[in-house]
Design a protein around this motif. Sequence first.
Motif, PDB file in Angstrom:
ATOM      1  N   SER A 487       0.835  -1.200   0.000  1.00 34.28           N
ATOM      2  CA  SER A 487       0.000   0.000   0.000  1.00 34.28           C
ATOM      3  C   SER A 487       0.868   1.248   0.000  1.00 34.28           C
ATOM      4  O   SER A 487       1.654   1.476   0.928  1.00 34.28           O
ATOM      5  CB  SER A 487      -0.906   0.001   1.235  1.00 34.28           C
ATOM      6  OG  SER A 487      -1.492   1.272   1.408  1.00 34.28           O
ATOM      7  N   SER A 488       0.726   2.048  -1.025  1.00 32.73           N
ATOM      8  CA  SER A 488       1.458   3.314  -1.070  1.00 32.73           C
ATOM      9  C   SER A 488       0.977   4.265   0.015  1.00 32.73           C
ATOM     10  O   SER A 488       1.724   5.133   0.459  1.00 32.73           O
ATOM     11  CB  SER A 488       1.289   3.970  -2.442  1.00 32.73           C
ATOM     12  OG  SER A 488       1.811   3.140  -3.454  1.00 32.73           O
ATOM     13  N   GLY A 517      -4.179   0.301  -2.082  1.00 34.92           N
ATOM     14  CA  GLY A 517      -3.872   1.509  -1.342  1.00 34.92           C
ATOM     15  C   GLY A 517      -3.032   2.470  -2.153  1.00 34.92           C
ATOM     16  O   GLY A 517      -1.843   2.664  -1.887  1.00 34.92           O
ATOM     17  N   GLU A 518      -3.629   3.066  -3.159  1.00 30.17           N
ATOM     18  CA  GLU A 518      -2.877   3.947  -4.053  1.00 30.17           C
ATOM     19  C   GLU A 518      -2.823   5.374  -3.511  1.00 30.17           C
ATOM     20  O   GLU A 518      -3.735   5.831  -2.820  1.00 30.17           O
ATOM     21  CB  GLU A 518      -3.524   3.946  -5.436  1.00 30.17           C
ATOM     22  CG  GLU A 518      -3.432   2.588  -6.113  1.00 30.17           C
ATOM     23  CD  GLU A 518      -4.088   2.605  -7.488  1.00 30.17           C
ATOM     24  OE1 GLU A 518      -3.352   2.740  -8.483  1.00 30.17           O
ATOM     25  OE2 GLU A 518      -5.320   2.521  -7.540  1.00 30.17           O
ATOM     26  N   PHE A 519      -1.754   6.069  -3.852  1.00 28.59           N
ATOM     27  CA  PHE A 519      -1.492   7.394  -3.304  1.00 28.59           C
ATOM     28  C   PHE A 519      -1.010   8.316  -4.424  1.00 28.59           C
ATOM     29  O   PHE A 519      -0.050   7.998  -5.127  1.00 28.59           O
ATOM     30  CB  PHE A 519      -0.417   7.292  -2.216  1.00 28.59           C
ATOM     31  CG  PHE A 519      -0.089   8.596  -1.549  1.00 28.59           C
ATOM     32  CD1 PHE A 519      -0.824   9.035  -0.453  1.00 28.59           C
ATOM     33  CD2 PHE A 519       0.945   9.394  -2.009  1.00 28.59           C
ATOM     34  CE1 PHE A 519      -0.527  10.235   0.161  1.00 28.59           C
ATOM     35  CE2 PHE A 519       1.246  10.588  -1.404  1.00 28.59           C
ATOM     36  CZ  PHE A 519       0.507  11.019  -0.316  1.00 28.59           C
ATOM     37  N   PHE A 520      -1.708   9.467  -4.585  1.00 25.59           N
ATOM     38  CA  PHE A 520      -1.347  10.403  -5.649  1.00 25.59           C
ATOM     39  C   PHE A 520      -1.302  11.827  -5.101  1.00 25.59           C
ATOM     40  O   PHE A 520      -1.979  12.146  -4.112  1.00 25.59           O
ATOM     41  CB  PHE A 520      -2.368  10.351  -6.794  1.00 25.59           C
ATOM     42  CG  PHE A 520      -2.475   9.009  -7.455  1.00 25.59           C
ATOM     43  CD1 PHE A 520      -1.524   8.590  -8.374  1.00 25.59           C
ATOM     44  CD2 PHE A 520      -3.526   8.149  -7.146  1.00 25.59           C
ATOM     45  CE1 PHE A 520      -1.624   7.346  -8.977  1.00 25.59           C
ATOM     46  CE2 PHE A 520      -3.632   6.909  -7.742  1.00 25.59           C
ATOM     47  CZ  PHE A 520      -2.676   6.497  -8.666  1.00 25.59           C
ATOM     48  N   VAL A 521      -0.519  12.656  -5.750  1.00 25.82           N
ATOM     49  CA  VAL A 521      -0.472  14.087  -5.453  1.00 25.82           C
ATOM     50  C   VAL A 521      -0.852  14.838  -6.719  1.00 25.82           C
ATOM     51  O   VAL A 521      -0.251  14.620  -7.782  1.00 25.82           O
ATOM     52  CB  VAL A 521       0.919  14.534  -4.967  1.00 25.82           C
ATOM     53  CG1 VAL A 521       0.951  16.052  -4.787  1.00 25.82           C
ATOM     54  CG2 VAL A 521       1.276  13.833  -3.662  1.00 25.82           C
ATOM     55  N   VAL A 522      -1.846  15.719  -6.612  1.00 18.66           N
ATOM     56  CA  VAL A 522      -2.287  16.528  -7.746  1.00 18.66           C
ATOM     57  C   VAL A 522      -1.993  17.990  -7.411  1.00 18.66           C
ATOM     58  O   VAL A 522      -2.606  18.563  -6.512  1.00 18.66           O
ATOM     59  CB  VAL A 522      -3.795  16.351  -8.018  1.00 18.66           C
ATOM     60  CG1 VAL A 522      -4.230  17.241  -9.180  1.00 18.66           C
ATOM     61  CG2 VAL A 522      -4.118  14.889  -8.296  1.00 18.66           C
ATOM     62  N   PRO A 523      -1.026  18.605  -8.087  1.00 18.44           N
ATOM     63  CA  PRO A 523      -0.667  19.990  -7.757  1.00 18.44           C
ATOM     64  C   PRO A 523      -1.816  20.957  -8.043  1.00 18.44           C
ATOM     65  O   PRO A 523      -2.561  20.800  -9.013  1.00 18.44           O
ATOM     66  CB  PRO A 523       0.528  20.284  -8.679  1.00 18.44           C
ATOM     67  CG  PRO A 523       1.036  18.941  -9.102  1.00 18.44           C
ATOM     68  CD  PRO A 523      -0.167  18.057  -9.154  1.00 18.44           C
ATOM     69  N   ALA A 524      -1.961  21.948  -7.184  1.00 15.88           N
ATOM     70  CA  ALA A 524      -2.980  22.992  -7.362  1.00 15.88           C
ATOM     71  C   ALA A 524      -2.302  24.349  -7.242  1.00 15.88           C
ATOM     72  O   ALA A 524      -1.536  24.591  -6.301  1.00 15.88           O
ATOM     73  CB  ALA A 524      -4.081  22.854  -6.321  1.00 15.88           C
TER      74      ALA A 524
END
Length: 737
Positions: A487-488, A517-524
Amino acid sequence: MNDKPEAAAVSVDGVVERVVYQDERTRYTVLRLSVPGHDALVTAVGRMVAPEVGARVTVHGEWELHPSHGKQLKVDRLAVEVPTTLGGIERRLTRYPGIKDVMAARIVARFGLDTLEILDRQPRRLLEIEGIGARTLEKILEYHHEQVGPQAQLEAQLLELDLPPWLARPIHERFGADAVTVLQRQPYRLAKEVRGIGFATADRMARALGIAADSPERIEAGILHAMETAAQDGNCALPIETLVRKAAMALGVGEDPVRDAGERMVQSRELVLEYGSDGTPLCFTPALVEAERAVAEAVAAIAVAPHPQWSLVELPPQLSAGQIEAVRAVADHGVVVLTGGPGTGKSTVVRELLTLARAHDEPLLLCAPTGRAAKRLEQASGQGAKTVHRLLEFQPETGRFAYGPGNPLPPGMVVIDESSMLDVQLAAALLGALVPAHRLVIVGDGDQLPSVGPGNVLCDLVTAAQSPGSPLSHVRLTEVFRQAQGSSIIANAHRMLQGQRLQPDPPAAAGEPADRGEFFVVPARSAEHAHELCVRLATERIPQAYGLDGAQDVQVLCPMHKGRAGTEALNEALSACHTAGMPELTVNGARGQVLRRFRVGDRVMQTKNDYDKGVFNGDVGRVVAVAPQAEQLTVDIDGTRVVYAGPEALALVLAYAVSIHKSQGSEFPAVIVTLLPEHHVMLRRNLLYTAITRARRLCVLVGDPRAIDQAIMRTEGARRHTGLARRLCEALGPVIE
């Protein structure tokens, strides 16, 4: 230049002929008065308690010309004449239901000029009058309270001070016939003794009544307000100089009078002065001192009591060394504190502990601070679990728990899960219901946010357990199990605890997403950009990619409520996406503004405990029906339908987006977290760690990478001023030495 002449204040005496209209919530009223010198009835309008028909009144206000209704008197203040003669009292009594001329004469003959005071203070004495029974008395008292009694006088006084009239009921319940006198002469007592009235409201009353800004009463009330604010921030105490500075700033006065007032309050025991382990003088309120002492004494009593050692049952071979140590600790000790992060197997240990207890015929009592946490504990352990309030059987009619020091819980092993959420007062209530023969297992993650209420119970217990010779056993699980290693989410949570940067998954490849358990970052780029991204992710991209219900399975978590990337704006947008066009109910404020809007299908959260309804702070449900005409809505909370009428719905908020604090104890299939530089006040490691670990299948951070890095690196400022660790060591002192 404005040529309109300034309205002149007038005072008019008259008799109430008719109450044309009154809004029950705002008390906006329209009266018709018979006034000497006026051929026609005078119309009086404004916020006031509607007097009884026939009452003699004095109205203060200004004449105005209404475009539709003509000349009318806009009321600033209305005073009802109190009769001072026997004949006047008789005439007033005849306006009461069930009292005719003969009965009024009997009452006045019995009580004379004290009749109205008898009605206020000893109303049951009316049963002494021939012809008045219990049912008639009930009607008389209802009319008296609504029209002329202390509660009606209170409402009039509150309206004059531009305060909500509903405050009259709790003030009257506390002070009875003395309520008006207390409000006028000792308004700061209301902040101390009436639930729902804080310092700011009492201060408005006091200033309107002419109480000086530097009066001793105001300064002492301001000090208590500073202590209450500190408790809301999680502190059980404040260093003296911090308290003086905060109170002086809030009151707008110098520090010397605040310091003098504080010394008086210590002498009168309104404050307790103690010294921390580093010698810092700390101020506590007596209630929190008592709560900390109760926790320390209860834990020490269980820890030092003799408990039969349990022989171990056969343990599964896949347990880690830490998990085996935890099971052995419970077999050997009365009090065990079990901590660990996600994926370290706390739930597995709890299941083994339950097996161990059953093997030794030990009854089990499982609980957690919130309903959602209790449900998770029940699902993970296979054993029934309750909230702390339900375990202790809170009694709404008395405001107390059924179980406590005089009536302890049944014997057995008590397991408290999600104990980082346990504030010191709830801990005192729970542990005060235990006896030395109980076994106590306290489970939690010390790296999460501490409790919303005052105290840092879990961390203070760990500190005391780590003292040399302590009979408290602390086991910290650190090994992440193989099934969790993929799990990330869990990997990044542990990476964060080491102060390392996050490592999001690469963009998803074509095909079904992995269930690991996926993990992402989306810049804003900005709060507006984050807002747009969150709405699109929650309503379109995540439901489509993962086959989830966007309204129920996707949870947005925010550090703050305000701003475009806060819970309020996101809830409004998400509700519009999910339930637009569905039947709705609005809850309006005193001036007609919309305070809440709920539609059928909306996800909602209860924000305070309501023991009558059986719903508690943090409970989440779905609106299943609304009845706008009756001002009612029905919410399904865990399969139970709960009806909210009128202002009761103010206890609900939309819950598509909630604060990270409110998410504690819960897990969700998918979580979206907003994190931006504008949240800088809140950006700390334990905040982000708590948010990430709420996600089971998917976690997406939407925000500025600089804010994310700041949250990971910032660990300072999380310390709370408490005395529990010291009190625990003192209570265990003879054993430790």
